[in-house]
Every structure is written in structure tokens, then in C-alpha cells.
Design a protein around this motif. Structure first.
Motif, short mmCIF file in Angstrom:
data_model
loop_
_atom_site.label_atom_id
_atom_site.label_comp_id
_atom_site.label_asym_id
_atom_site.label_seq_id
_atom_site.Cartn_x
_atom_site.Cartn_y
_atom_site.Cartn_z
N TYR A 280 26.99 30.19 34.67
CA TYR A 280 27.74 31.36 35.10
C TYR A 280 29.23 31.10 34.88
O TYR A 280 29.69 29.96 35.00
N ALA A 281 29.97 32.13 34.54
CA ALA A 281 31.41 32.01 34.37
C ALA A 281 32.10 32.83 35.44
O ALA A 281 31.78 33.99 35.66
N HIS A 282 33.05 32.21 36.12
CA HIS A 282 33.72 32.83 37.25
C HIS A 282 35.23 32.68 37.05
O HIS A 282 35.73 31.57 36.96
N LEU A 283 35.94 33.78 36.95
CA LEU A 283 37.38 33.74 36.69
C LEU A 283 38.17 34.10 37.94
O LEU A 283 37.88 35.10 38.59
N LEU A 284 39.15 33.29 38.28
CA LEU A 284 40.03 33.56 39.42
C LEU A 284 41.48 33.47 38.95
O LEU A 284 42.06 32.39 38.89
N PRO A 285 42.09 34.61 38.58
CA PRO A 285 43.50 34.59 38.15
C PRO A 285 44.44 34.67 39.35
O PRO A 285 44.10 35.27 40.37
N THR A 286 45.59 34.06 39.21
CA THR A 286 46.64 34.17 40.23
C THR A 286 47.70 35.11 39.68
O THR A 286 48.46 34.74 38.77
N ILE A 287 47.73 36.32 40.21
CA ILE A 287 48.60 37.38 39.69
C ILE A 287 49.48 37.92 40.82
O ILE A 287 49.02 38.13 41.93
N ASN A 288 50.75 38.12 40.50
CA ASN A 288 51.67 38.79 41.42
C ASN A 288 52.10 40.09 40.74
O ASN A 288 52.88 40.06 39.79
N HIS A 289 51.56 41.21 41.21
CA HIS A 289 51.86 42.49 40.56
C HIS A 289 51.79 43.61 41.59
O HIS A 289 50.84 43.68 42.36
N PRO A 290 52.80 44.50 41.63
CA PRO A 290 52.83 45.55 42.66
C PRO A 290 51.87 46.71 42.40
O PRO A 290 51.59 47.48 43.31
N ARG A 291 51.36 46.86 41.17
CA ARG A 291 50.45 47.97 40.85
C ARG A 291 49.30 47.46 39.99
O ARG A 291 49.39 47.44 38.76
N LYS A 292 48.22 47.07 40.65
CA LYS A 292 47.13 46.48 39.89
C LYS A 292 46.43 47.49 38.98
O LYS A 292 45.76 47.11 38.02
N GLY A 293 46.58 48.79 39.26
CA GLY A 293 45.98 49.80 38.40
C GLY A 293 46.57 49.84 37.00
O GLY A 293 45.99 50.43 36.10
N GLN A 294 47.74 49.21 36.81
CA GLN A 294 48.36 49.16 35.50
C GLN A 294 47.76 48.08 34.60
O GLN A 294 48.11 47.99 33.42
#
Length: 362
Positions: A280-294
Motif C-alpha cells: 500500500y502507498a500512503h502519502l502525508l504531505p506537510t502543506i501550509n496553505h490558506p485555501r486548500k480548494g486551490q
């Protein structure tokens, strides 16, 4: 370990056969998050084993009534008994003598082994679901108990990983998709996705697929299985607590510096040939973003397969949180280069940063 059935009666106030109870896993899931999170911090040397044990005791104790309601419905009496006993005896762990602590640790580990065996044998999804809840009630207890007793946890972690994968696979929702006909076709084809878990919970999603792209059922699957123990299995694996193969990129850079459409922000991780196929492949990104819909997020496997993990969603104006993007089972050789790509479709404002990501293979 203390006899458990009388303890369950005392804890729940039930006498005789347990009444039919309809419960959601909200508190149980929260307990798993905290308990497995404490174990991860211990492994990362952020907590001592004594501190981790106290956090596990607190997490399980705060959700004890909810957890026992789930466990009391487990048809497999051996799993029901040992899991209930582990919960009841857990608060006494710090004060136990060395001999008693070792016996408790062995019993808790044997309970995980019993749950793993039952998950492999059972075919009823309802029965599998209940055993899954018991598994993740006793899992963090067994881990901390074995370390408190100065026992190794490597084999136990492998067992929890194995049981979690079985639980997720056997509770997999039924998913379908349909293509939307448009009067004015675009290069992307819109697909409507619907997944239904065994308990009737529904998850939906829509995607825009370019020619040759495969449908990704991840979002709809996670939504459909939110009230099953599969969510607990994913939580255990999400924390990197049980993953045997973990690869990390910790580089930080901006997202959406150039106006869209543009080349995405990309990162790559190389996986060695020693990792077995079918993981299985499991991705966990560390993102700082005010609008994830973008954001649109894709993961490219070594064989060129594109896994679209998230698409643009103009209605989603919230900030990015610590989401887990689970690709599901990747049934090919995972060795080689995995590439993460992130697009931001509105660079005029609200840019963010990608601060690294982890790829777990299990």
C-alpha cells in the motif's frame, strides 16, 4: 490478566446479554489518534515511555465507555474478553510489579494476535468491523505495555500492520463511477464517484480525468468508511507508527509562485528495490496553505501511473489541515522514483508552502 466479562458488566452497567447499541467511532477514533500519536512520539524520542504510557492511559480512559460499547458487541468471545480486560487493567500499568507488568504485556500482545487471526478468518463485514475496533483499543496498550516491561515491539508492530491491512481490505466499500455527458466537451472528462460501506454509509466525489487517467476512489472510500474500524486502521498507519517502509523529503518551497497554468511544484523520492511488490502507498504531505480548494495533488508511481489524490474545489475555501491522502493498494513493484506534484490554480493571492512529505509503503 484480570477476568474481563465481569469488568465489562461493571463498566457498562449491563447485565446478561448486551443490548443492541448503535454507536459511532468518533470517540474511539479520537482515542486511537492520541494513543498511537503518543507511541509515535516515544519512537521519535519526544516522550519517555513513562510519559507515553500516561498519554495512552488518558486517551483510552477518556473514551472508555465508547470503546467498551464497541467491544461488547464483538462476537468473538476470546477477543472481546482480552480487549476488555486490557482496558480495565490499563490504569494500573505504572504501579504494576515487574512480573505483573510482563504478564500484562504478554496478554495484551496475545490479544492482538487473536484479533489478527479472527480478522483473517471472518467473512461477515459486521463481525470484522467489531473485531477491528477491539484490535485498535488494545493495540496501543500492547505497544506501551511491552516497552514498559522492556520487551521488544518489532514483531507486535508487524502484527498490527498485518491486521490493519486485512481490516481495511475486508471492509473496503463498493465503489462505482459514471461519466458526465457535457454539451461542450473539455479536455477533461468529469466522473461522478459513489462508494457505499457495508453499514450503508455513502461517500461521493467528482473528478476530471484526462485521457488515460484512472479513476481514484480514495476520497469517496474514506468518507464511506468513516464510521467503521477501517478508519481506526488507517489512523494507526497514518501516524507512521506501524509502517515498515517510510521515506521522507523535508525540503521547503513555495506553492503557486508562477501564474497558473504552470508547471507544478514537484518533489521526488526514490524507493529501493528491497521493498516488496503489492504494498500500500500512503502519502502525508506537510502543506501550509490558506485555501486548500486551490490545490490539485498528484502522485506519480515508478511505472508512470498517475494517482490523483486531490482535485481543485472552488467551494472549499478552508485552510489546509494535516490531511492524509491515501492512495490505496498499489499492486505493482513500488521500487523506483515516486514524484509528488502540486498545482495552485489561483496564484494572484493566497500562496502557500510545501514543507516536505512522507511516503509510507506497507
Amino acid at each position: 490478566m484480570a477476568a474481563s466479562l465481569s469488568a465489562v458488566i461493571l463498566a457498562t452497567g449491563c447485565v446478561g446479554q448486551a443490548a443492541a447499541i448503535t454507536v459511532t467511532p468518533d470517540q474511539a477514533l479520537g482515542a486511537a489518534q492520541l494513543a498511537y500519536g503518543a507511541w509515535k512520539k516515544y519512537k521519535g524520542q519526544e516522550l519517555s515511555i513513562e510519559q507515553a504510557t500516561q498519554q495512552v492511559i488518558g486517551a483510552i480512559g477518556n473514551a472508555e465507555a465508547d470503546i467498551i460499547e464497541h467491544i461488547d458487541q464483538v462476537a468473538a468471545s476470546d477477543v472481546r474478553a482480552c480487549a476488555s480486560a486490557a482496558i480495565v487493567d490499563l490504569p494500573d500499568l505504572p504501579a504494576m510489579s515487574d512480573d505483573t507488568k510482563q504478564a500484562f504485556a504478554r496478554d495484551a500482545g496475545e490479544c492482538v494476535a487473536l484479533a489478527d487471526a479472527r480478522l483473517g478468518e471472518l467473512t461477515s463485514k459486521e463481525a470484522i468491523d467489531k473485531v477491528g475496533f477491539a484490535l485498535h483499543a488494545v493495540g496501543p496498550i500492547a505497544l506501551t505495555a511491552r516497552r514498559s516491561a522492556d520487551f521488544s515491539t518489532a514483531a507486535l508492530e508487524d502484527l498490527l500492520e498485518h491486521a490493519s491491512a486485512i481490516n481495511i481490505n475486508k471492509l473496503k466499500p463498493t465503489c462505482t463511477h459514471t461519466f458526465v455527458e457535457e454539451d461542450n466537451p473539455t479536455p477533461d472528462n468529469e466522473v461522478l464517484i459513489r462508494c457505499e460501506a457495508y453499514n450503508g454509509d455513502i461517500g461521493t466525489d467528482n473528478q476530471f480525468l484526462s485521457a488515460g487517467e484512472s479513476v481514484n476512489y480514495t476520497k469517496a472510500t474514506l468518507t464511506a468508511e468513516r464510521n467503521t474500524s477501517a478508519a481506526l486502521s488507517r489512523e494507526a498507519l497514518r501516524h507512521g507508527v506501524l509502517n515498515k517502509y517510510t521515506y521522507t523529503d523535508s525540503t521547503s518551497s513555495s506553492i503557486g509562485v508562477i501564474r497558473w497554468p504552470s508547471l507544478p511544484e514537484t518533489r521526488a523520492i526514490d524507493v529501493p528495490s528491497s521493498v516488496p511488490a503489492g504494498a500500500y502507498a500512503h502519502l502525508l504531505p506537510t502543506i501550509n496553505h490558506p485555501r486548500k480548494g486551490q490545490l490539485r495533488i498528484e502522485l506519480k508511481a515508478p511505472d508512470g501511473t498517475i494517482l490523483r489524490l486531490k482535485d481543485y474545489d472552488s467551494a472549499d475555501t478552508g485552510a489546509w489541515v494535516d490531511d492524509t491522502l491515501l492512495t490505496g493498494k498499489y499492486a505493482k513493484d513500488p521500487s523506483g522514483r515516486w514524484t509528488l506534484s502540486i498545482w495552485d490554480n489561483n496564484m494572484s493571492f493566497d500562496n502557500g508552502t510545501l514543507d516536505g512529505f512522507k511516503l509510507h509503503l506497507f
